[in-house]
Write a protein that holds these residues in place. Sequence first.
Motif, mmCIF file in Angstrom:
data_model
loop_
_atom_site.group_PDB
_atom_site.id
_atom_site.type_symbol
_atom_site.label_atom_id
_atom_site.label_comp_id
_atom_site.label_asym_id
_atom_site.label_seq_id
_atom_site.Cartn_x
_atom_site.Cartn_y
_atom_site.Cartn_z
ATOM 1 N N THR A 275 -3.706 -14.490 -8.340
ATOM 2 C CA THR A 275 -2.302 -14.424 -8.739
ATOM 3 C C THR A 275 -1.444 -15.267 -7.801
ATOM 4 O OG1 THR A 275 -2.598 -12.211 -9.656
ATOM 5 C CG2 THR A 275 -0.354 -12.817 -9.027
ATOM 6 N N VAL A 276 -0.365 -15.798 -8.332
ATOM 7 C CA VAL A 276 0.626 -16.481 -7.496
ATOM 8 C C VAL A 276 1.967 -15.796 -7.695
ATOM 9 C CG1 VAL A 276 1.832 -18.641 -7.028
ATOM 10 C CG2 VAL A 276 -0.580 -18.683 -7.714
ATOM 11 N N VAL A 277 2.572 -15.364 -6.596
ATOM 12 C CA VAL A 277 3.886 -14.713 -6.683
ATOM 13 C C VAL A 277 4.900 -15.440 -5.813
ATOM 14 C CG1 VAL A 277 2.911 -12.424 -7.106
ATOM 15 C CG2 VAL A 277 3.387 -13.154 -4.764
ATOM 16 N N TRP A 278 6.159 -15.196 -6.094
ATOM 17 C CA TRP A 278 7.254 -15.609 -5.215
ATOM 18 C C TRP A 278 7.873 -14.349 -4.631
ATOM 19 C CZ3 TRP A 278 8.444 -20.769 -4.383
ATOM 20 C CH2 TRP A 278 7.853 -21.692 -5.268
ATOM 21 N N GLU A 279 8.123 -14.378 -3.327
ATOM 22 C CA GLU A 279 8.643 -13.194 -2.651
ATOM 23 C C GLU A 279 10.139 -13.308 -2.378
ATOM 24 O OE1 GLU A 279 5.060 -11.282 -0.203
ATOM 25 O OE2 GLU A 279 6.297 -12.674 0.938
ATOM 26 N N PHE A 280 10.881 -12.268 -2.742
ATOM 27 C CA PHE A 280 12.300 -12.164 -2.386
ATOM 28 C C PHE A 280 12.452 -11.013 -1.407
ATOM 29 C CE2 PHE A 280 14.208 -14.936 -5.580
ATOM 30 C CZ PHE A 280 13.173 -15.055 -6.498
ATOM 31 N N ALA A 281 12.843 -11.325 -0.189
ATOM 32 C CA ALA A 281 13.031 -10.271 0.809
ATOM 33 C C ALA A 281 14.333 -9.528 0.529
ATOM 34 C CB ALA A 281 13.055 -10.862 2.206
ATOM 35 N N LYS A 282 14.273 -8.212 0.648
ATOM 36 C CA LYS A 282 15.444 -7.387 0.387
ATOM 37 C C LYS A 282 16.646 -7.805 1.232
ATOM 38 C CE LYS A 282 17.098 -2.660 1.139
ATOM 39 N NZ LYS A 282 16.748 -1.293 1.606
ATOM 40 N N VAL A 283 16.426 -7.977 2.535
ATOM 41 C CA VAL A 283 17.558 -8.297 3.410
ATOM 42 C C VAL A 283 18.217 -9.608 2.999
ATOM 43 C CG1 VAL A 283 16.945 -7.003 5.473
ATOM 44 C CG2 VAL A 283 15.899 -9.243 5.077
ATOM 45 N N THR A 284 17.405 -10.571 2.625
ATOM 46 C CA THR A 284 17.945 -11.859 2.200
ATOM 47 C C THR A 284 18.750 -11.693 0.911
ATOM 48 O OG1 THR A 284 15.878 -12.756 3.040
ATOM 49 C CG2 THR A 284 17.318 -14.257 1.809
ATOM 50 N N LEU A 285 18.202 -10.934 -0.009
ATOM 51 C CA LEU A 285 18.899 -10.715 -1.279
ATOM 52 C C LEU A 285 20.256 -10.062 -1.054
ATOM 53 C CD1 LEU A 285 16.333 -9.547 -3.977
ATOM 54 C CD2 LEU A 285 17.838 -11.547 -4.018
ATOM 55 N N LEU A 286 20.284 -9.041 -0.204
ATOM 56 C CA LEU A 286 21.549 -8.345 0.054
ATOM 57 C C LEU A 286 22.586 -9.325 0.594
ATOM 58 C CD1 LEU A 286 20.338 -4.907 1.469
ATOM 59 C CD2 LEU A 286 21.374 -5.403 -0.752
ATOM 60 N N ASP A 287 22.124 -10.240 1.466
ATOM 61 C CA ASP A 287 23.004 -11.298 1.958
ATOM 62 C C ASP A 287 23.535 -12.147 0.811
ATOM 63 O OD1 ASP A 287 23.425 -11.049 4.588
ATOM 64 O OD2 ASP A 287 21.884 -12.482 5.249
ATOM 65 N N PRO B 220 0.838 -1.202 0.000
ATOM 66 C CA PRO B 220 0.000 0.000 0.000
ATOM 67 C C PRO B 220 0.871 1.248 0.000
ATOM 68 C CG PRO B 220 0.093 -0.952 2.202
ATOM 69 C CD PRO B 220 1.029 -1.748 1.357
ATOM 70 N N GLU B 221 0.335 2.318 -0.520
ATOM 71 C CA GLU B 221 1.028 3.608 -0.461
ATOM 72 C C GLU B 221 1.359 3.934 0.994
ATOM 73 O OE1 GLU B 221 -1.195 6.824 -2.168
ATOM 74 O OE2 GLU B 221 0.088 8.342 -1.233
ATOM 75 N N GLY B 222 2.551 4.449 1.212
ATOM 76 C CA GLY B 222 2.927 4.851 2.561
ATOM 77 C C GLY B 222 3.732 3.794 3.299
ATOM 78 N N GLN B 223 3.670 2.556 2.801
ATOM 79 C CA GLN B 223 4.429 1.478 3.446
ATOM 80 C C GLN B 223 5.802 1.346 2.795
ATOM 81 O OE1 GLN B 223 2.225 -2.112 4.528
ATOM 82 N NE2 GLN B 223 3.823 -3.338 3.538
ATOM 83 N N VAL B 224 6.794 1.000 3.585
ATOM 84 C CA VAL B 224 8.131 0.816 3.033
ATOM 85 C C VAL B 224 8.196 -0.533 2.315
ATOM 86 C CG1 VAL B 224 10.582 0.573 3.537
ATOM 87 C CG2 VAL B 224 9.200 2.240 4.811
ATOM 88 N N CYS B 225 8.676 -0.518 1.095
ATOM 89 C CA CYS B 225 8.756 -1.753 0.310
ATOM 90 C C CYS B 225 10.024 -2.519 0.691
ATOM 91 C CB CYS B 225 8.774 -1.399 -1.179
ATOM 92 S SG CYS B 225 8.854 -2.841 -2.261
ATOM 93 N N LYS B 226 9.841 -3.791 1.014
ATOM 94 C CA LYS B 226 10.986 -4.603 1.438
ATOM 95 C C LYS B 226 11.117 -5.879 0.616
ATOM 96 C CE LYS B 226 10.630 -3.057 6.281
ATOM 97 N NZ LYS B 226 11.790 -2.180 6.200
ATOM 98 N N THR B 227 10.438 -5.923 -0.510
ATOM 99 C CA THR B 227 10.288 -7.179 -1.239
ATOM 100 C C THR B 227 10.377 -6.963 -2.750
ATOM 101 O OG1 THR B 227 8.683 -7.760 0.489
ATOM 102 C CG2 THR B 227 8.786 -9.198 -1.446
ATOM 103 N N ILE B 228 10.923 -7.970 -3.435
ATOM 104 C CA ILE B 228 10.785 -8.052 -4.891
ATOM 105 C C ILE B 228 9.890 -9.249 -5.170
ATOM 106 C CG2 ILE B 228 11.977 -8.445 -7.082
ATOM 107 C CD1 ILE B 228 14.454 -7.174 -5.895
ATOM 108 N N TRP B 229 8.926 -9.076 -6.072
ATOM 109 C CA TRP B 229 8.015 -10.174 -6.395
ATOM 110 C C TRP B 229 8.272 -10.701 -7.803
ATOM 111 C CZ3 TRP B 229 6.301 -5.675 -3.929
ATOM 112 C CH2 TRP B 229 5.865 -5.840 -2.606
ATOM 113 N N TYR B 230 8.106 -12.000 -7.923
ATOM 114 C CA TYR B 230 8.132 -12.641 -9.235
ATOM 115 C C TYR B 230 6.740 -13.186 -9.488
ATOM 116 C CZ TYR B 230 8.984 -16.242 -12.757
ATOM 117 O OH TYR B 230 8.934 -17.023 -13.883
#
Lengths: 189, 189
Positions: B101-113, B41-51
């Motif tokens: 819809t079906v998505v896969w979630e990639f968390a930012k912190v995990t990706l940076l790792d 939602p607008e106003g929330q910090v985005c922490k994810t990339i979706w596929y």
Amino acid sequence: MTHRSLEAGIQSIAELSRDASDLLICSTRQKPLAKGQVLLPEGQVCKTIWYVEKGYLRTFYNKDGKEINTRFSFENEFVTDLKSLRSGAPSACWIQAGEATVVWEFAKVTLLDLYRQSAEIESFGRNLLEQMLVDQEDHANLFRIHSPTERYAYVVRHFPQLLQRVSLSQLSSYLGMARETVSRIRKNR
Amino acid sequence: MTHRSLEAGIQSIAELSRDASDLLICSTRQKPLAKGQVLLPEGQVCKTIWYVEKGYLRTFYNKDGKEINTRFSFENEFVTDLKSLRSGAPSACWIQAGEATVVWEFAKVTLLDLYRQSAEIESFGRNLLEQMLVDQEDHANLFRIHSPTERYAYVVRHFPQLLQRVSLSQLSSYLGMARETVSRIRKNR
DNA sequence: TTCATTTTGTGATTTTCGTCACAGGTTGAT
DNA sequence: ATCAACCTGTGACGAAAATCACAAAATGAA
């Protein structure tokens, strides 16, 4: 000739160790450009990323004989035609010096090598792209969300130097409106 | 539940070794979404990339109570709000499922790792960004270079599935014109 | 099926912006 | 200083698209 500006520009994208920073810097050549000099003509394959040390570069498309400016890249900015650089397809745009300008050239082949050699430099590349993408989205949203008058106001607020250094005629196509419309908007403020 | 679609999507961005591919895949969670369900939602910090495995996601901005669609992300596409993801600032846009819809979630912190662990995955990240940037520039140029009628023709030619899966009303803001204008353009062909 | 809800098509009207034409300024080169 | 080339401002006009209003069609739920 020093590397101070370039070094600062690189560090502003990603904090690199001295080694990585040196690797990057040693892979570039400085190039002075006369006003109007073309770095990338339409139809040519782009093989370079440029860093602007002084002056600015103008990116534009030719639509039915009229030039449409899509980007002005000032001091400490990186610029390329990523689509052509990445795919090897002929460029659809021109990149040209808007003033007497000094750039540093990063050859694509060299960069790809460096990416393989250094995880730090690969990370630099990723960070540079992230910043370019954010900038690009901001400018795209200008068109999608804002009216011509709001677009002009946005530039006044966020990129006042554009108004100082770029002629109103050149600015107009960047803002997606006629020269006369910019002139009239400017009057009513 | 298999990873076949996700694996193919990853490989289409960069060819990864089995190890790197597994690392990435093991860091995600699958998530089914009902039509209309909000991911960001607008106003929330985005922490994810979706596929997107199935269905599609709609990215839109709220301008004076009206929704302006800026992106439709279909099967095998990655999507995020990079500006918020990168800076940690609240998102200015919404991301929502446009169908079941079906998505896969990639968390930012995990990706940076993972970027730190694996040069291959960092390279994957860079390649994904390159592709996102090229796509983004293409869409931005739609507005800068083409008239409303040309923009509609462009979608017909290059993204016909948009017309099949997205309502005309939703398409209109994506193309930067009124619903009625799309309807009239469509008639005259 | 039926009915409510949403989506689309279409006409009338208004608004905005582009185009054309031209005058006045500015700039830069010789 | 002079002159040409370019840039900016401004009015008149026209074209394109937005807005408003409403009818027709499609969709979906009970």
